[in-house]
Every structure is written in C-alpha cells, then in structure tokens.
Write a protein that holds these residues in place. Structure first.
Motif, short mmCIF file in Angstrom:
data_model
loop_
_atom_site.label_atom_id
_atom_site.label_comp_id
_atom_site.label_asym_id
_atom_site.label_seq_id
_atom_site.Cartn_x
_atom_site.Cartn_y
_atom_site.Cartn_z
N VAL A 154 0.84 -1.20 0.00
CA VAL A 154 0.00 0.00 0.00
C VAL A 154 0.88 1.25 0.00
O VAL A 154 0.65 2.18 -0.76
N LEU A 155 1.89 1.22 0.82
CA LEU A 155 2.82 2.35 0.91
C LEU A 155 3.55 2.58 -0.40
O LEU A 155 3.67 3.69 -0.87
N GLN A 156 4.08 1.48 -0.94
CA GLN A 156 4.87 1.58 -2.17
C GLN A 156 4.01 2.12 -3.30
O GLN A 156 4.42 3.01 -4.03
N ASP A 157 2.81 1.58 -3.42
CA ASP A 157 1.91 2.06 -4.47
C ASP A 157 1.66 3.55 -4.31
O ASP A 157 1.74 4.32 -5.26
N ASP A 158 1.37 3.92 -3.08
CA ASP A 158 1.10 5.33 -2.81
C ASP A 158 2.32 6.19 -3.09
O ASP A 158 2.20 7.27 -3.64
N SER A 159 3.49 5.68 -2.72
CA SER A 159 4.68 6.50 -2.90
C SER A 159 5.05 6.62 -4.36
O SER A 159 5.60 7.62 -4.78
N ILE A 160 4.71 5.62 -5.14
CA ILE A 160 4.98 5.70 -6.58
C ILE A 160 4.12 6.80 -7.20
O ILE A 160 4.60 7.63 -7.95
N THR A 161 2.85 6.78 -6.86
CA THR A 161 1.97 7.80 -7.42
C THR A 161 2.36 9.19 -6.92
O THR A 161 2.37 10.15 -7.66
N SER A 162 2.71 9.25 -5.64
CA SER A 162 3.02 10.58 -5.11
C SER A 162 4.35 11.11 -5.59
O SER A 162 4.57 12.30 -5.65
N SER A 163 5.27 10.22 -5.91
CA SER A 163 6.58 10.68 -6.38
C SER A 163 6.46 11.36 -7.73
O SER A 163 7.31 12.13 -8.13
N ASN A 168 6.56 15.89 -0.79
CA ASN A 168 6.06 16.29 0.53
C ASN A 168 4.93 15.40 1.01
O ASN A 168 4.81 15.08 2.17
N LYS A 169 4.14 14.99 0.04
CA LYS A 169 3.00 14.14 0.37
C LYS A 169 3.47 12.83 1.00
O LYS A 169 2.95 12.33 1.95
N ARG A 170 4.56 12.29 0.42
CA ARG A 170 5.09 11.02 0.93
C ARG A 170 5.60 11.18 2.34
O ARG A 170 5.44 10.33 3.18
N LYS A 171 6.18 12.32 2.63
CA LYS A 171 6.71 12.53 3.97
C LYS A 171 5.59 12.48 4.99
O LYS A 171 5.74 11.92 6.06
N ALA A 172 4.46 13.02 4.63
CA ALA A 172 3.33 13.01 5.57
C ALA A 172 2.89 11.57 5.84
O ALA A 172 2.56 11.21 6.94
N MET A 173 2.91 10.74 4.81
CA MET A 173 2.46 9.36 4.98
C MET A 173 3.47 8.54 5.74
O MET A 173 3.13 7.60 6.43
N ASP A 174 4.75 8.87 5.59
CA ASP A 174 5.79 8.13 6.29
C ASP A 174 5.82 8.43 7.77
O ASP A 174 6.68 7.98 8.48
N ASP A 175 4.88 9.21 8.18
CA ASP A 175 4.83 9.63 9.57
C ASP A 175 4.99 8.46 10.56
O ASP A 175 5.79 8.48 11.46
N GLU A 176 4.19 7.41 10.34
CA GLU A 176 4.21 6.31 11.28
C GLU A 176 5.12 5.17 10.86
O GLU A 176 5.70 4.49 11.69
N ILE A 177 5.22 4.94 9.56
CA ILE A 177 6.00 3.80 9.09
C ILE A 177 7.39 4.24 8.69
O ILE A 177 7.56 5.18 7.94
#
Lengths: 193, 151
Positions: A154-163, A168-177
């Motif tokens: 889920v993270l990887q998919d999201d980070s691919i799209t956000s990259s 900045n968007k990815r940084k927000a998601m990486d908050d916990e993981i």
C-alpha cells in the motif's frame, strides 16, 4: 550460510525457566527456525525495540540491526511481567501488533486461555511443548508476513503515485511507518513458500 | 562387539523407567530433539533439571523449617518444581509435587511435611536411575560412531 537466500523465520522465545528456554530453543531450531531466547518480558520488549517509555517507536535501532521477529512465543507465568502483560504491550504497539504471539503454559486454565486469545494471541500451547506443536507456527508467521507485506505494498503504491507529484505528500504518509520497513528481503521472501 | 548388547541394555533401561512410571513420553520427545548437532541434548537437559530441582528441593526444605511457614512461597516453589518435572517427563516426582502443592494450598503443615518427604525420595531415586542410565548410554555413544576404543 554465506548467502541469505532462504528465508529463515526468526522466533523470539520468552521464558523465565532456563530449562524451558533450552527446550524451546531446541524445538525451534530442529524445526528450522532462527531463535532468540530471553528470560523476561521486559527483555523481550527491549529486543523488539520497545522501551517502557517509548510505546510507539518504530525508528528504534533494532530494525537497523536486522532483528526482524516473525513470531513471539512466551510463557504465561513469569515474575514481574506475565506472558499476558507482554502480549498486551505488543498488541498495543503499532509497530509490533502484527507479529503473531503464542502463549505457553503448564496449566490448563480455560479462563486464562480465553483471556489470551481474546487479547490477540494466535494460539495457546500446553506445556510440555512438543515437536508437533512447531508445525502450528508457520501459518501464523505467514499470516503476519502477509499483513506486513500488504501494508508495505500500500505504501509503495502510494509513494509511486506521489513521487510523480509531490515528495512532501510522501513525507506526511511516512509519519508512522519507517523507510526501514521496505527491505528487499521481505519482497523476495514472498516467492518462497 | 559388546555394542549391540549395550544398546539393548540401554533400550531396556529406558523402557523399564517408563514402565515403572519414573518417566513419561516427554522423555521420548526429548530424544527426538537429539541429532548430530546436539548429540547429548537429553543428558544436558536432565543435568540442568537436577541442578534446578535440587536447588528447589533445598529451598522447600528450608521454607518448611521456618516458623511460621510461608505457604504461598512453598506453593510457588512446588509449582516451579512441578513445571521442571513436566519438561523432562519426571512423572513420579511430578505426581508427588502435585500432592505437595495441594497440601500447601490447604496450608496443611503435616500433609506438606509428609508429602515433601516423598518428593525428596522420588527425586533422589530418579537421579540415581538416570545417572546409571546415562553412564550406560555414554558407553554406547562414542563406540557407535568413532573407532571402537574401550571407554
């Protein structure tokens, strides 16, 4: 041993009795698991990267030292912190809650068993634990791996799209993981069954 | 070679220990865990058991002599001892421990004292028998693998 191509699952065994630690270690090694044994719940939490004052710290060094634990097997009756207490702490931790936990006890007390299962223990082994019990561990480990893998995917998919957009968007998601969770070893292990 | 006759003695020794109730199937389970990497596993476990259990027996003895007796502590020691016996399959000792623990729970001093004597006795007998068993086993072990040199 030179090349870590085979995924050897790592089990953390917790028991205050030296005799029982010796036994469980042998049982696990005979069943091809990598084993770490500790004599208390608090030591187990240390290994897992949870100190008493940091209940949510996935960034703690244990991950960097490659101490990935695939299953925790713990005695119930231990001084200071019981297996149940340990189970609770693990399930309350966002970084550890998906690690399967198995409880062992020499006493067959239904209320105790139910309490543990309700708290999230996968299984309850009555001592003496035997070789045949070891066969019951793998499904729980694989289930735990799947959950972790799925979370990563889920993270990887999201980070691919956000990259493609904002980092900045990815940084927000990486908050916990932590980024450390995307270790190549985990993705390759999926194909080994 | 004396070897096969020794092996027979070992097998017979083990069987009689089980038949007479000194040991239960857990002992066989321990043997299943022995392999080339851990050829003396059972003996190591049993040695550790006697280290543990001897200490516990001594502690129980001391605790019984104290006045007034701390039955909670006695019960806890009995529990630990019983747990150990379970791990190696020391059936008779385990059964005596169970009875002993019941007396502790009832805070029945006389019962405790009588029962504890049985625990001690069974513990001592088992120790003797297992020492003899492992001595015999050792005679067969090296001979089976390497060149047969007298031991």
């Amino acid at each position: 041993m030179a090349v870590a191509t085979e995924t050897q699952f790592h089990v953390l065994a917790v028991d205050d009795s030296l005799l029982d630690r010796m036994l469980i270690e042998r049982l696990l090694k005979t069943s091809s698991y990598q084993v770490t044994t500790v004599d208390s719940g608090s030591k187990a939490l240390q290994i897992l990267g949870l100190q008493d004052d940091q209940t949510n710290s996935p960034f703690v060094s244990s991950d960097q030292h490659d101490v990935e634990v695939n299953l925790i097997i713990t005695d119930y009756c231990m001084p200071e912190m019981t297996g149940y207490d340990l189970l609770k702490k693990i399930k309350e931790s966002s970084s550890l809650k998906d690690i399967p936990v198995v409880i062992m006890s020499s006493e067959n007390v239904p209320s105790r068993i139910n309490r543990c299962l309700e708290e999230g223990a996968e299984e309850f082994f009555l001592k003496p634990v035997q070789l045949s019990d070891m066969n019951r561990l793998k499904p729980h480990i694989l289930k735990g791996k799947y959950k972790e893998q799925h979370q990563q995917q889920v993270l990887q998919d999201d980070s691919i799209t956000s990259s493609n957009k904002n980092s900045n968007k990815r940084k927000a998601m990486d908050d916990e993981i932590s980024p450390e969770m995307t270790r190549p070893r985990l993705t390759s292990s999926l194909t080994v069954l | 070679m004396e070897h096969s006759s020794l092996q027979r003695q070992v097998a017979y020794g083990k069987k009689s220990l089980v038949d007479q109730g000194y040991l239960d199937e857990q002992f066989y389970e321990l043997e299943e865990l022995e392999d080339e990497a851990s050829p003396n596993f059972v003996e190591e476990v049993v040695t550790l058991f006697f280290c543990d259990s001897s200490r516990l027996v001594a502690n129980i003895e001391q605790a019984l002599e104290k006045c007034p007796q701390d039955f909670r502590r006695l019960g806890s020691l009995a529990h630990q001892l019983k747990d150990s016996t379970t791990s190696i399959g020391a059936l008779r000792v385990k059964n005596e421990c169970t009875r002993f623990r019941e007396y502790c729970d009832e805070e029945n001093l006389q019962g405790c004292q009588g029962s504890f004597q049985k625990v001690k006795r069974e513990h001592a007998i088992l120790k003797q028998k297992l020492e003899a068993y492992f001595q015999l086993l050792r005679q067969t072990g090296p001979a089976a693998r390497a060149t047969c040199s007298g031991d």
